[in-house]
Design a protein around this motif. Structure first.
Motif, PDB file in Angstrom:
ATOM      1  N   LYS A  26      18.237 -27.208  29.011  1.00  0.00           N
ATOM      2  CA  LYS A  26      18.857 -27.792  30.208  1.00  0.00           C
ATOM      3  C   LYS A  26      19.701 -26.779  30.978  1.00  0.00           C
ATOM      4  O   LYS A  26      20.341 -27.117  31.971  1.00  0.00           O
ATOM      5  CB  LYS A  26      19.696 -29.016  29.827  1.00  0.00           C
ATOM      6  N   GLY A  27      19.703 -25.541  30.484  1.00  0.00           N
ATOM      7  CA  GLY A  27      20.390 -24.462  31.195  1.00  0.00           C
ATOM      8  C   GLY A  27      21.871 -24.368  30.945  1.00  0.00           C
ATOM      9  O   GLY A  27      22.546 -23.535  31.563  1.00  0.00           O
ATOM     10  N   LEU A  28      22.423 -25.176  30.036  1.00  0.00           N
ATOM     11  CA  LEU A  28      23.874 -25.158  29.796  1.00  0.00           C
ATOM     12  C   LEU A  28      24.298 -24.039  28.850  1.00  0.00           C
ATOM     13  O   LEU A  28      25.438 -23.579  28.902  1.00  0.00           O
ATOM     14  CB  LEU A  28      24.330 -26.505  29.227  1.00  0.00           C
ATOM     15  N   LEU A  29      23.389 -23.627  27.973  1.00  0.00           N
ATOM     16  CA  LEU A  29      23.674 -22.571  27.006  1.00  0.00           C
ATOM     17  C   LEU A  29      22.575 -21.520  27.042  1.00  0.00           C
ATOM     18  O   LEU A  29      21.445 -21.800  27.463  1.00  0.00           O
ATOM     19  CB  LEU A  29      23.742 -23.144  25.588  1.00  0.00           C
ATOM     20  N   GLU A  30      22.927 -20.331  26.593  1.00  0.00           N
ATOM     21  CA  GLU A  30      21.914 -19.321  26.304  1.00  0.00           C
ATOM     22  C   GLU A  30      22.206 -18.756  24.925  1.00  0.00           C
ATOM     23  O   GLU A  30      23.367 -18.646  24.520  1.00  0.00           O
ATOM     24  CB  GLU A  30      21.904 -18.217  27.359  1.00  0.00           C
ATOM     25  N   SER A  31      21.147 -18.460  24.212  1.00  0.00           N
ATOM     26  CA  SER A  31      21.295 -17.961  22.847  1.00  0.00           C
ATOM     27  C   SER A  31      20.462 -16.696  22.706  1.00  0.00           C
ATOM     28  O   SER A  31      19.255 -16.714  22.970  1.00  0.00           O
ATOM     29  CB  SER A  31      20.830 -19.028  21.850  1.00  0.00           C
ATOM     30  N   ARG A  32      21.122 -15.603  22.320  1.00  0.00           N
ATOM     31  CA  ARG A  32      20.431 -14.323  22.171  1.00  0.00           C
ATOM     32  C   ARG A  32      20.703 -13.733  20.795  1.00  0.00           C
ATOM     33  O   ARG A  32      21.810 -13.867  20.271  1.00  0.00           O
ATOM     34  CB  ARG A  32      20.912 -13.333  23.239  1.00  0.00           C
ATOM     35  N   PRO A  33      19.702 -13.066  20.240  1.00  0.00           N
ATOM     36  CA  PRO A  33      19.920 -12.404  18.943  1.00  0.00           C
ATOM     37  C   PRO A  33      21.077 -11.404  19.035  1.00  0.00           C
ATOM     38  O   PRO A  33      21.195 -10.665  20.014  1.00  0.00           O
ATOM     39  CB  PRO A  33      18.587 -11.687  18.685  1.00  0.00           C
ATOM     40  N   ARG A  34      21.938 -11.456  18.060  1.00  0.00           N
ATOM     41  CA  ARG A  34      23.097 -10.563  17.924  1.00  0.00           C
ATOM     42  C   ARG A  34      24.194 -10.839  18.956  1.00  0.00           C
ATOM     43  O   ARG A  34      25.344 -10.515  18.719  1.00  0.00           O
ATOM     44  CB  ARG A  34      22.679  -9.084  17.977  1.00  0.00           C
ATOM     45  N   ALA A  35      23.841 -11.423  20.113  1.00  0.00           N
ATOM     46  CA  ALA A  35      24.866 -11.726  21.120  1.00  0.00           C
ATOM     47  C   ALA A  35      25.467 -13.108  20.903  1.00  0.00           C
ATOM     48  O   ALA A  35      26.532 -13.422  21.407  1.00  0.00           O
ATOM     49  CB  ALA A  35      24.274 -11.627  22.525  1.00  0.00           C
ATOM     50  N   GLY A  36      24.757 -13.966  20.175  1.00  0.00           N
ATOM     51  CA  GLY A  36      25.266 -15.304  19.905  1.00  0.00           C
ATOM     52  C   GLY A  36      24.923 -16.296  21.004  1.00  0.00           C
ATOM     53  O   GLY A  36      24.086 -16.039  21.870  1.00  0.00           O
ATOM     54  N   THR A  37      25.597 -17.430  20.974  1.00  0.00           N
ATOM     55  CA  THR A  37      25.347 -18.526  21.919  1.00  0.00           C
ATOM     56  C   THR A  37      26.542 -18.669  22.847  1.00  0.00           C
ATOM     57  O   THR A  37      27.688 -18.758  22.386  1.00  0.00           O
ATOM     58  CB  THR A  37      25.114 -19.848  21.155  1.00  0.00           C
ATOM     59  N   HIS A  38      26.259 -18.680  24.156  1.00  0.00           N
ATOM     60  CA  HIS A  38      27.320 -18.747  25.161  1.00  0.00           C
ATOM     61  C   HIS A  38      27.006 -19.815  26.213  1.00  0.00           C
ATOM     62  O   HIS A  38      25.845 -20.110  26.478  1.00  0.00           O
ATOM     63  CB  HIS A  38      27.478 -17.395  25.878  1.00  0.00           C
ATOM     64  N   VAL A  39      28.060 -20.327  26.818  1.00  0.00           N
ATOM     65  CA  VAL A  39      27.901 -21.230  27.964  1.00  0.00           C
ATOM     66  C   VAL A  39      27.461 -20.398  29.161  1.00  0.00           C
ATOM     67  O   VAL A  39      28.022 -19.322  29.433  1.00  0.00           O
ATOM     68  CB  VAL A  39      29.224 -21.955  28.292  1.00  0.00           C
ATOM     69  N   THR A  40      26.441 -20.867  29.867  1.00  0.00           N
ATOM     70  CA  THR A  40      25.905 -20.122  31.009  1.00  0.00           C
ATOM     71  C   THR A  40      26.722 -20.389  32.275  1.00  0.00           C
ATOM     72  O   THR A  40      27.492 -21.348  32.342  1.00  0.00           O
ATOM     73  CB  THR A  40      24.456 -20.551  31.286  1.00  0.00           C
ATOM     74  N   PRO A  41      26.559 -19.560  33.319  1.00  0.00           N
ATOM     75  CA  PRO A  41      27.193 -19.852  34.600  1.00  0.00           C
ATOM     76  C   PRO A  41      26.692 -21.194  35.162  1.00  0.00           C
ATOM     77  O   PRO A  41      25.537 -21.572  34.952  1.00  0.00           O
ATOM     78  CB  PRO A  41      26.739 -18.683  35.488  1.00  0.00           C
ATOM     79  N   ARG A  42      27.554 -21.874  35.877  1.00  0.00           N
ATOM     80  CA  ARG A  42      27.232 -23.204  36.395  1.00  0.00           C
ATOM     81  C   ARG A  42      25.963 -23.203  37.248  1.00  0.00           C
ATOM     82  O   ARG A  42      25.218 -24.179  37.273  1.00  0.00           O
ATOM     83  CB  ARG A  42      28.412 -23.743  37.209  1.00  0.00           C
ATOM     84  N   ALA A  43      25.711 -22.112  37.952  1.00  0.00           N
ATOM     85  CA  ALA A  43      24.532 -22.031  38.824  1.00  0.00           C
ATOM     86  C   ALA A  43      23.233 -22.193  38.050  1.00  0.00           C
ATOM     87  O   ALA A  43      22.197 -22.525  38.636  1.00  0.00           O
ATOM     88  CB  ALA A  43      24.519 -20.701  39.585  1.00  0.00           C
ATOM     89  N   ARG A  44      23.262 -21.990  36.745  1.00  0.00           N
ATOM     90  CA  ARG A  44      22.042 -22.103  35.930  1.00  0.00           C
ATOM     91  C   ARG A  44      21.884 -23.482  35.295  1.00  0.00           C
ATOM     92  O   ARG A  44      20.869 -23.752  34.666  1.00  0.00           O
ATOM     93  CB  ARG A  44      22.046 -21.013  34.855  1.00  0.00           C
ATOM     94  N   TRP A  45      22.875 -24.335  35.453  1.00  0.00           N
ATOM     95  CA  TRP A  45      22.791 -25.666  34.855  1.00  0.00           C
ATOM     96  C   TRP A  45      21.793 -26.533  35.608  1.00  0.00           C
ATOM     97  O   TRP A  45      21.793 -26.550  36.847  1.00  0.00           O
ATOM     98  CB  TRP A  45      24.154 -26.352  34.864  1.00  0.00           C
ATOM     99  N   ASN A  46      20.979 -27.268  34.883  1.00  0.00           N
ATOM    100  CA  ASN A  46      20.023 -28.194  35.504  1.00  0.00           C
ATOM    101  C   ASN A  46      20.745 -29.505  35.788  1.00  0.00           C
ATOM    102  O   ASN A  46      20.633 -30.478  35.042  1.00  0.00           O
ATOM    103  CB  ASN A  46      18.819 -28.418  34.595  1.00  0.00           C
ATOM    104  N   LEU A  47      21.481 -29.539  36.884  1.00  0.00           N
ATOM    105  CA  LEU A  47      22.358 -30.665  37.186  1.00  0.00           C
ATOM    106  C   LEU A  47      21.595 -31.940  37.533  1.00  0.00           C
ATOM    107  O   LEU A  47      22.173 -33.033  37.507  1.00  0.00           O
ATOM    108  CB  LEU A  47      23.297 -30.298  38.339  1.00  0.00           C
TER     109      LEU A  47
END
Length: 231
Positions: A57-78
């Motif tokens: 849904k675009g609220l999070l991104e998960s990358r190897p070694r970088a972990g899971t982060h909240v994405t910028p609002r512009a990427r959220w599928n509102l």
């Protein structure tokens, strides 16, 4: 399997609501899945599934070694139906509500105009039945709100434009949650049925210009009603 589904959906809803409400902000890091699942009292599997939902849904991104982060609002599928539900479970920001109605104002009057030109008799009958159900049940009930969504869905389908029809779920969710929000904050909200009937009459009469104008008016009044209930 059904129980696991309910668990991961509940976790996704809880975390998604926290992100949308600002408790987690863009760039914030989530702890590792072991720590988070322990904190929530669940196994790693439903927690991992919940994270996948939020990533989709675009609220999070998960990358190897970088972990899971909240994405910028512009990427959220509102416009995702779940994201809309989570947004309106709290107190939505007035700018978000305005933006939602501005989007509907671009899409739905044009769709009503096209529907007036292209609708079939079967689609007119479907709209008529939806309006009858809205009147019978009222928008304070689940059946009434479902009928309201179906009316707006029928208009998009009557454009015979697959791209517009594909927006039916998002538009329907926006209709549903703004209505629920108004019902939650107003004991006797204004009855919007007359505006719906006016849109229907224009579409049934194949009057494209009038259908456009009546839908514009319906959305203007609905926006005023919704803003009046915001804190």
């Amino acid at each position: 399997m059904g129980k696991a589904e309910r668990i991961h959906q509940a976790i996704a809803r809880s975390l998604g609501t926290a992100i949308l409400s600002g408790r987690y902000r863009p760039g914030d890091s989530f702890e590792g899945e072991i720590e988070q699942s322990l904190a929530l009292g669940v196994s790693r599997t439903p927690y991992r599934e919940a994270i996948r939902i939020l990533v989709a849904k675009g609220l999070l991104e998960s990358r190897p070694r970088a972990g899971t982060h909240v994405t910028p609002r512009a990427r959220w599928n509102l416009l995702d139906p779940d994201v809309l539900a989570w947004t309106f479970s709290g107190e939505p920001d007035v700018n978000f509500v305005r933006g939602l109605f501005e989007l509907r104002g671009i899409i739905e009057p044009a769709a009503a105009s096209l529907a007036a030109r292209r609708r079939t008799e079967e689609q007119v009958e479907a709209m008529r039945q939806s309006l009858a159900a809205m009147e019978r049940y009222g928008l304070s009930t689940e059946d009434g709100r479902t009928a309201d969504q179906q009316f707006h869905r029928s208009i998009l389908e009557a454009t015979h434009n697959p791209a517009l029809a594909s927006l039916a779920s998002s538009v329907g969710a926006a209709v549903d949650w703004t209505t629920r929000y108004k019902q939650r904050h107003q004991l006797l909200p204004r009855d919007p049925l007359p505006e719906h009937l006016a849109v229907f009459a224009a579409i049934e009469a194949s009057d494209a210009d009038r259908a456009h104008g009546e839908m514009d008016e319906l959305l203007r009044l609905a926006f005023e009603d919704t803003v009046a209930t915001l804190p």
